[in-house]
Design a protein around this motif. Structure first.
Motif, PDB file in Angstrom:
ATOM      1  N   TYR A 186      41.804  40.325  34.406  1.00 36.38           N
ATOM      2  CA  TYR A 186      42.313  39.401  33.730  1.00 36.38           C
ATOM      3  C   TYR A 186      42.626  38.110  34.372  1.00 36.38           C
ATOM      4  CZ  TYR A 186      46.391  41.813  35.540  1.00 36.38           C
ATOM      5  OH  TYR A 186      47.249  42.356  36.342  1.00 36.38           O
ATOM      6  N   GLY A 187      42.062  38.049  35.653  1.00 37.28           N
ATOM      7  CA  GLY A 187      41.953  36.697  36.284  1.00 37.28           C
ATOM      8  C   GLY A 187      41.683  37.135  37.770  1.00 37.28           C
TER       9      GLY A 187
ATOM     10  N   THR B   3      36.365  33.298  39.855  1.00 39.08           N
ATOM     11  CA  THR B   3      36.310  33.589  38.346  1.00 39.08           C
ATOM     12  C   THR B   3      35.136  34.129  37.783  1.00 39.08           C
ATOM     13  OG1 THR B   3      37.823  31.614  37.974  1.00 39.08           O
ATOM     14  CG2 THR B   3      36.516  32.345  36.177  1.00 39.08           C
TER      15      THR B   3
ATOM     16  N   ASN C 114      32.826  30.993  32.593  1.00 38.58           N
ATOM     17  CA  ASN C 114      34.258  30.481  32.856  1.00 38.58           C
ATOM     18  C   ASN C 114      35.287  31.458  32.066  1.00 38.58           C
ATOM     19  OD1 ASN C 114      35.842  29.375  34.759  1.00 38.58           O
ATOM     20  ND2 ASN C 114      36.548  27.829  33.158  1.00 38.58           N
TER      21      ASN C 114
ATOM     22  N   GLU D 291      37.315  36.099  26.270  1.00 43.10           N
ATOM     23  CA  GLU D 291      38.220  34.650  26.586  1.00 43.10           C
ATOM     24  C   GLU D 291      39.465  34.984  25.730  1.00 43.10           C
ATOM     25  OE1 GLU D 291      37.837  32.118  28.592  1.00 43.10           O
ATOM     26  OE2 GLU D 291      39.658  31.449  27.899  1.00 43.10           O
TER      27      GLU D 291
ATOM     28  N   ARG E 283      37.776  34.270  31.134  1.00 42.64           N
ATOM     29  CA  ARG E 283      38.997  34.920  32.180  1.00 42.64           C
ATOM     30  C   ARG E 283      38.860  36.379  32.461  1.00 42.64           C
ATOM     31  NH1 ARG E 283      45.167  35.616  32.167  1.00 42.64           N
ATOM     32  NH2 ARG E 283      45.211  35.240  29.683  1.00 42.64           N
ATOM     33  N   TYR E 284      38.553  37.143  31.149  1.00 46.01           N
ATOM     34  CA  TYR E 284      38.621  38.468  31.376  1.00 46.01           C
ATOM     35  C   TYR E 284      37.284  38.813  31.646  1.00 46.01           C
ATOM     36  CZ  TYR E 284      43.290  38.847  29.286  1.00 46.01           C
ATOM     37  OH  TYR E 284      44.500  38.937  29.056  1.00 46.01           O
TER      38      TYR E 284
END
Lengths: 114, 114
Positions: free
Chosen positions: A50-51, A71, A28, A95, A30-31
């Protein structure tokens, strides 16, 4: 490999064909990043995300596109593969926060373009 | 990071001896550094990191030294073992407006001999 899988692990294709590589993470984070690794060079950044639906180019992005609809998944596409794209491709994740700069890598995909 | 020729620098170390792997980084603004280990056919594996407000950091059997004056980073491995045979490379982070971007060196091949 920090909860990162890449598929396929090996692929041989012909010049001019489209190729999609998949990176899947269970952290999980983000990057997410796509790199290529070639003899004599350090890892070079192709694209990063980045998302969800947020992506940007790295230093060697020509000939590559990416997509991130979830994600956990980051796809790298070679629209029309060329021999110069023969390489080992690595996905990485990180993260945001204190450990933003620490990237963790997947096992890699070895791509050969004939 | 720095780019070297097709053949990586090689460090041959006898089992049980200490190893010292060096890295010259390029950007005086870099404030975060990471050492990675990459075994044949695998993705890079995080070993240890250090921030620019430190000059030494120790982990399990590994020590990273940072000399900002000459922009030099080293990784020391104590009591080198056969499982330490791999390519080791450093990465540096030069802060940008929104996120950290890593620059990777090409690496040093460590060969542990019995």
């Amino acid at each position: 490999d920090a909860g990162i899988t890449q598929s396929p692990r090996h692929k041989v294709t012909e010049t001019g064909t489209p190729v999609t590589l998949r990176c899947h993470q269970t952290e999980n984070h983000r990057y997410m990043y796509w790199y290529r690794q070639d003899p004599g060079h350090g890892l070079r950044l192709i694209h990063y995300s980045y998302g969800v639906k947020d992506t940007d180019k790295g230093e060697v992005s020509d000939g590559y596109s990416v997509s991130r609809s979830k994600t956990e998944d980051f796809l790298l596409t070679l629209e029309s593969a060329t021999s110069s794209q023969t390489s080992v491709y690595f996905c990485a994740i990180s993260e945001p926060g204190a450990t933003l700069d620490t990237q963790y890598f997947g096992p890699g995909t070895r791509l050969t373009v004939l | 990071g720095e780019s070297v020729g097709l053949h990586l620098p090689t460090l041959s170390v006898q089992e049980g001896d200490n190893s010292i792997i060096n890295c010259a980084y390029s950007n005086s603004a870099s404030d975060y550094f990471i050492w990675y280990k990459q075994e044949s056919g695998k993705g890079p594996q995080f070993i240890i990191d250090i921030r620019s407000n430190m000059d030494k950091r120790q982990g399990q059997r590994v020590t990273v030294l940072l000399n900002k004056t000459v922009k030099h980073l080293s990784l020391q491995i104590a009591a080198t073992q056969p499982g330490d045979s791999a390519v080791y490379f450093c990465a540096e982070n030069a802060p940008t407006d929104s996120w950290g971007k890593l620059q990777f060196g090409a690496g040093t091949q460590v060969v542990v001999t019995p």
